[in-house]
Structures are given as structure tokens and as C-alpha cells.
Design an enzyme around this catalytic site. Structure first.
Site, PDB file in Angstrom:
ATOM      1  N   ASP A  13       0.817  -1.227   0.000  1.00  0.00           N
ATOM      2  CA  ASP A  13       0.000   0.000   0.000  1.00  0.00           C
ATOM      3  C   ASP A  13       0.844   1.267   0.000  1.00  0.00           C
ATOM      4  O   ASP A  13       0.630   2.171  -0.810  1.00  0.00           O
ATOM      5  CB  ASP A  13      -0.923   0.053   1.236  1.00  0.00           C
ATOM      6  CG  ASP A  13      -2.053  -0.959   1.159  1.00  0.00           C
ATOM      7  OD1 ASP A  13      -2.315  -1.486   0.057  1.00  0.00           O
ATOM      8  OD2 ASP A  13      -2.669  -1.227   2.209  1.00  0.00           O
ATOM      9  N   ARG A  93       0.593   4.848  17.146  1.00  0.00           N
ATOM     10  CA  ARG A  93       0.174   5.895  16.208  1.00  0.00           C
ATOM     11  C   ARG A  93       0.534   7.319  16.636  1.00  0.00           C
ATOM     12  O   ARG A  93       0.978   8.110  15.807  1.00  0.00           O
ATOM     13  CB  ARG A  93      -1.322   5.782  15.886  1.00  0.00           C
ATOM     14  CG  ARG A  93      -1.715   4.516  15.081  1.00  0.00           C
ATOM     15  CD  ARG A  93      -0.679   4.124  14.084  1.00  0.00           C
ATOM     16  NE  ARG A  93      -1.033   3.035  13.195  1.00  0.00           N
ATOM     17  CZ  ARG A  93      -0.365   1.876  13.141  1.00  0.00           C
ATOM     18  NH1 ARG A  93       0.638   1.636  13.962  1.00  0.00           N
ATOM     19  NH2 ARG A  93      -0.686   0.964  12.247  1.00  0.00           N
ATOM     20  N   ASP A 122      -6.842   3.640  12.903  1.00  0.00           N
ATOM     21  CA  ASP A 122      -5.501   4.219  12.777  1.00  0.00           C
ATOM     22  C   ASP A 122      -5.503   5.589  12.097  1.00  0.00           C
ATOM     23  O   ASP A 122      -4.766   6.480  12.481  1.00  0.00           O
ATOM     24  CB  ASP A 122      -4.582   3.246  12.027  1.00  0.00           C
ATOM     25  CG  ASP A 122      -4.290   2.009  12.858  1.00  0.00           C
ATOM     26  OD1 ASP A 122      -4.183   2.145  14.094  1.00  0.00           O
ATOM     27  OD2 ASP A 122      -4.183   0.908  12.286  1.00  0.00           O
ATOM     28  N   SER A 173      -4.207  -9.336   7.500  1.00  0.00           N
ATOM     29  CA  SER A 173      -3.593  -8.022   7.633  1.00  0.00           C
ATOM     30  C   SER A 173      -3.046  -7.939   9.058  1.00  0.00           C
ATOM     31  O   SER A 173      -3.767  -8.198  10.019  1.00  0.00           O
ATOM     32  CB  SER A 173      -4.660  -6.957   7.389  1.00  0.00           C
ATOM     33  OG  SER A 173      -4.277  -5.757   8.005  1.00  0.00           O
TER      34      SER A 173
HETATM   35  N1  ARG Z   1      -8.029  -3.093  16.077  1.00  0.00           N
HETATM   36  C1  ARG Z   1      -6.729  -2.682  16.474  1.00  0.00           C
HETATM   37  C2  ARG Z   1      -6.707  -1.210  16.765  1.00  0.00           C
HETATM   38  O1  ARG Z   1      -7.568  -0.502  16.338  1.00  0.00           O
HETATM   39  C3  ARG Z   1      -5.682  -3.102  15.473  1.00  0.00           C
HETATM   40  C4  ARG Z   1      -5.542  -2.235  14.265  1.00  0.00           C
HETATM   41  C5  ARG Z   1      -4.610  -2.837  13.264  1.00  0.00           C
HETATM   42  N2  ARG Z   1      -4.090  -1.847  12.347  1.00  0.00           N
HETATM   43  C6  ARG Z   1      -3.504  -2.164  11.197  1.00  0.00           C
HETATM   44  N3  ARG Z   1      -3.021  -1.167  10.503  1.00  0.00           N
HETATM   45  N4  ARG Z   1      -3.407  -3.379  10.746  1.00  0.00           N
HETATM   46  O2  ARG Z   1      -5.837  -0.732  17.422  1.00  0.00           O
END
Ligand code: ARG
Length: 401
Positions: A13, A93, A122, A173
Site C-alpha cells: 500500500d 500511532r 488508525d 492483515s
Molecule cells: N483493532 C486494532 C486497533 O484498532 C488493530 C488495528 C490494526 N491496524 C492495522 N493497521 N493493521 O488498534
């Protein structure tokens, strides 16, 4: 020429995002890759970013800052989202945002870009954190704009000679850092389906773990875990050691349905062997050294803290205020906790502290008991007074139950 600073993971990506941004905005793209302890080789990431058209790539090792300034406060606050998720991704993040803003300011770039989709948490965490740090910077999310399906994205990559990583075949993922890993997509989207064993990479299946338990003693100094089994080490190394031993005993798997900020429920698999064990140990030590009312007050703030981390509100006065209270409490949190790791389970089997409020002479039923039994009678008389009054009223005038 416009300049855009892109959070670059090295995956498909964000690799596709480089030429896409350059073409769409007629911009120079500066890539930024952070080492948050995701355990991936970052040696060739700079070359990869440049090969697909970035003008520069900054690769920064932020593991120490991540561990000390983000993971540690969350551990001390007891932050587990919806009681379970230790927030590895969510804690990463704000630090990513902070570094992106710093590079953007250094590079005089007016725009920051990230590879987040329009459906997750995110994007919220990065966008809101950037705004808190420098609201003049614009944030764009190519993957939330380009509307390409996976095959279309691969075709786009092939047309531009962007190498498509072999892992693109993986149905899952994932996102990792030193505090844990999340796994989503594929068969996991059916909340009734048990995760296939191959989704797990940090934890062994409890069916194959050793037949004898491992004992781990974790020492804390004012709320900071400082040693395992008598060996002192810096936080980054300590977290990774706890991960290794806990994972080897199958500890740290989490399978939950969680509420995303964007309004949907999602089935999430996490592996967080270090976080699970360190939270357990830290909570245990606090319960030994903190007075009852303070323990209850702190526990009431843990879900508040977890929600604000999850919801992208790191750079806020609320988080800072809770941090201040939690930091004050940590002054007492010195001592050791002994855990037994066995077949996917970790269990506290011992705790000690020079600050312990536990006093054997008060607790014992044996010889040497110092508890004043005779005072109990008067205490209970007063304690039960309002109960007696209320009961008397309801018996005579309200009901007979
Ligand atoms: N559900 C989790 C969260 O919101 C994991 C997010 C995973 N993010 C990713 N870019 N694969 O913190």
C-alpha cells in the site's frame, strides 16, 4: 514543488502510495519509516522507497522512546481496551504522528500522508495527533481515496515496476510492534471460526508447549519493570525477553470482538505475550502496596485511559492528567511478582515488596495474631446501623420481602 511526508512501512500500500501521491499532487514524496520493534528488517527499506520514487527516506529507531514514553504509561495506567486489548497499535500511532510532524517541519512539507484505510481507527489516531501537534499540516490518506481493489492495486504496481511483496498472498492483515501484534481479515472475519494455527507467530500452541511450567520473577522499581529472574535490563530488552518466554508457553493470545471508533464491531486476534504478563504482574504488585480506596480510584481510570488511547486522544490534557495521578501512585510500586507460565496460562504465584500493606500479623489465623477481634463488634454495630434502619422501615411500611 509541493512536498509530502509519507509514513512508509515498505509494504504494498505505501509503496504504491509513493508514485500515486507524486502523480496526483505533482509533489516530492519523502518517506519516513519507524522501527517500533516490529521485528522486520528495515535495512533495505530506504532503497525500496527510493526505487519507487521517493526523494528521501528517513529510517528512525524509536523503540526506546516508544517503550518509555508510550508503552510504560499505558502499562502503569492498566490500559486494556474493553478489558483485553493492550493497545499495541493504538499506542504506536501518536509517536508515528509526532515523528511525521517533526520531519514535515524539517523538510518544510505542508502535507503528511499515511496508508490507513477509511474504515479503521488508525487514520483517526494519526490525523488527530497531527492536528494536535501542528494544525497547519494537511493530512491525506491515499488508500482511503484511490478506490482501488487489491487486484487493481497490484496491476497499478506492476505497471510502474513496483515490486509486489510475496507476503501479499497472505490472507491476513497484521500490524506489529514491541508491545504486540494484531491479525485481521480472511477467515478471521467470521467470529465463529477459530483462528487457524498459522495466524500466530509470537505464541506457541499450548498443545506443543513444554510439559513443565516456567517460573518468572519480574522486579519493578517505582512502577518500571527492571529485571527478570534477577537479570536487570533496559525496558526494550525486558519487554522482548518477556515476549520470548511467555510466547514459548503459549501465553498472550487474545480473540475478541471489539468496538471500533468508526462505529463497527470487528473480530480481532492479538498476540501480546509481554503485555499480558507485564499487566498481570504490575496490577498484582499495585494491589499489594496501594490502599484500597486508591486502588479502586485507579482502577476506575484504567478504562478511561484505554478508551482515550484507542480513540486517538493521546495528545490531550485528559491523558496528561491521568498520567500525573498514575505517576504519583507508581512511587509505591517497587517489589517483585512471581508468575508461573504453563500451557497458555500465566498465573501469579507470589508477590513481595518493602512497601507491602499486607501484614502477616494482621492476616494470620495462627499464633501471633495482632488483629483486635474485640473491636470488630463495635465496628459492625455502627457499620450495620443504616442497614438496620432501612430494613426496619421497609418491613413495617413498604413490603415484606
Ligand atoms: N483493532 C486494532 C486497533 O484498532 C488493530 C488495528 C490494526 N491496524 C492495522 N493497521 N493493521 O488498534
Amino acid at each position: 514543488m509541493e512536498r509530502i511526508v509519507l509514513a512508509y512501512s515498505g509494504g504494498l500500500d505505501t509503496s504504491v502510495a509513493i508514485p500515486w501521491l507524486a502523480e496526483k499532487y505533482q509533489a516530492e514524496v519523502v518517506a519516513v519509516t519507524l522501527d517500533l520493534g516490529q521485528g522486520k528488517e528495515l535495512d533495505d527499506v530506504r532503497e525500496r522507497a527510493m526505487a519507487v520514487g521517493a526523494v528521501r527516506c528517513h529510517v528512525l529507531d524509536v523503540r526506546k522512546e516508544f517503550a518509555e514514553k508510550y508503552v510504560l504509561p499505558a502499562l502503569q495506567a492498566g490500559a486494556l481496551y474493553e478489558g483485553q486489548y493492550p493497545l499495541a497499535t493504538a499506542l504506536g500511532r501518536p509517536l508515528i504522528a509526532k515523528r511525521l510532524v517533526e520531519v514535515a517541519e524539517m523538510e518544510s512539507a505542508g502535507t503528511i500522508a499515511h496508508g490507513c484505510t477509511g474504515k479503521g481507527n488508525d487514520q483517526v489516531r494519526i490525523d488527530v495527533s497531527v492536528r494536535a501537534l501542528n494544525s497547519r499540516i494537511k493530512v491525506v490518506g491515499p488508500a482511503r481515496e484511490w478506490g482501488m481493489s487489491r487486484p487493481a492495486e497490484i496491476a497499478y504496481a506492476q505497471e510502474r515496476n513496483i515490486p509486489v511483496p510475496a507476503t501479499v498472498d497472505s490472507p491476513y492483515s497484521t500490524d506489529s510492534n514491541l508491545w504486540g501484534k494484531s491479525i485481521e481479515c480472511g477467515v478471521l472475519e467470521d467470529p465463529w471460526t477459530e483462528p487457524p494455527e498459522d495466524v500466530y507467530t509470537l505464541t506457541k500452541s499450548p498443545t506443543t508447549t513444554p510439559g513443565t511450567p516456567a517460573y518468572v520473577v519480574i522486579e519493578f522499581d517505582r512502577g518500571v519493570p527492571t529485571a527478570i529472574n534477577g537479570v536487570a535490563m533496559p525496558l526494550v530488552e525486558l519487554v522482548s525477553s518477556v515476549e520470548t518466554i511467555s510466547g514459548a508457553h503459549g501465553v498472550g493470545r487474545i480473540d475478541m470482538v471489539e468496538n471500533r471508533l468508526v462505529g463497527i464491531k470487528s473480530r480481532e486476534i492479538y498476540e501480546a505475550p509481554a503485555a499480558v504478563v507485564l499487566h498481570q504482574a504490575h496490577r498484582e504488585l499495585e494491589s499489594l502496596v496501594i490502599p484500597r480506596d486508591l486502588e479502586r480510584l485507579k482502577a476506575s481510570l484504567s478504562p478511561v485511559y484505554a478508551d482515550l488511547v484507542y480513540n486517538g486522544l493521546w495528545f490531550t490534557p485528559t491523558r496528561q492528567a491521568i498520567d500525573a495521578l498514575v505517576a504519583d501512585v507508581q512511587r509505591y510500586v517497587t517489589g517483585s511478582v512471581r508468575l508461573k507460565l504453563f500451557k497458555g496460562k500465566s498465573q501469579v504465584v507470589g508477590r513481595e515488596s518493602a512497601n507491602a500493606l499486607y501484614k502477616e500479623a494482621l492476616a494470620t489465623y495462627d499464633e501471633g495474631d495482632q488483629f483486635d477481634h474485640s473491636a470488630a463488634e463495635g465496628f459492625i454495630k455502627i457499620w450495620g446501623l443504616p442497614v438496620e434502619m432501612a430494613a426496619e422501615k421497609s418491613l413495617s411500611s413498604i413490603s415484606n420481602d
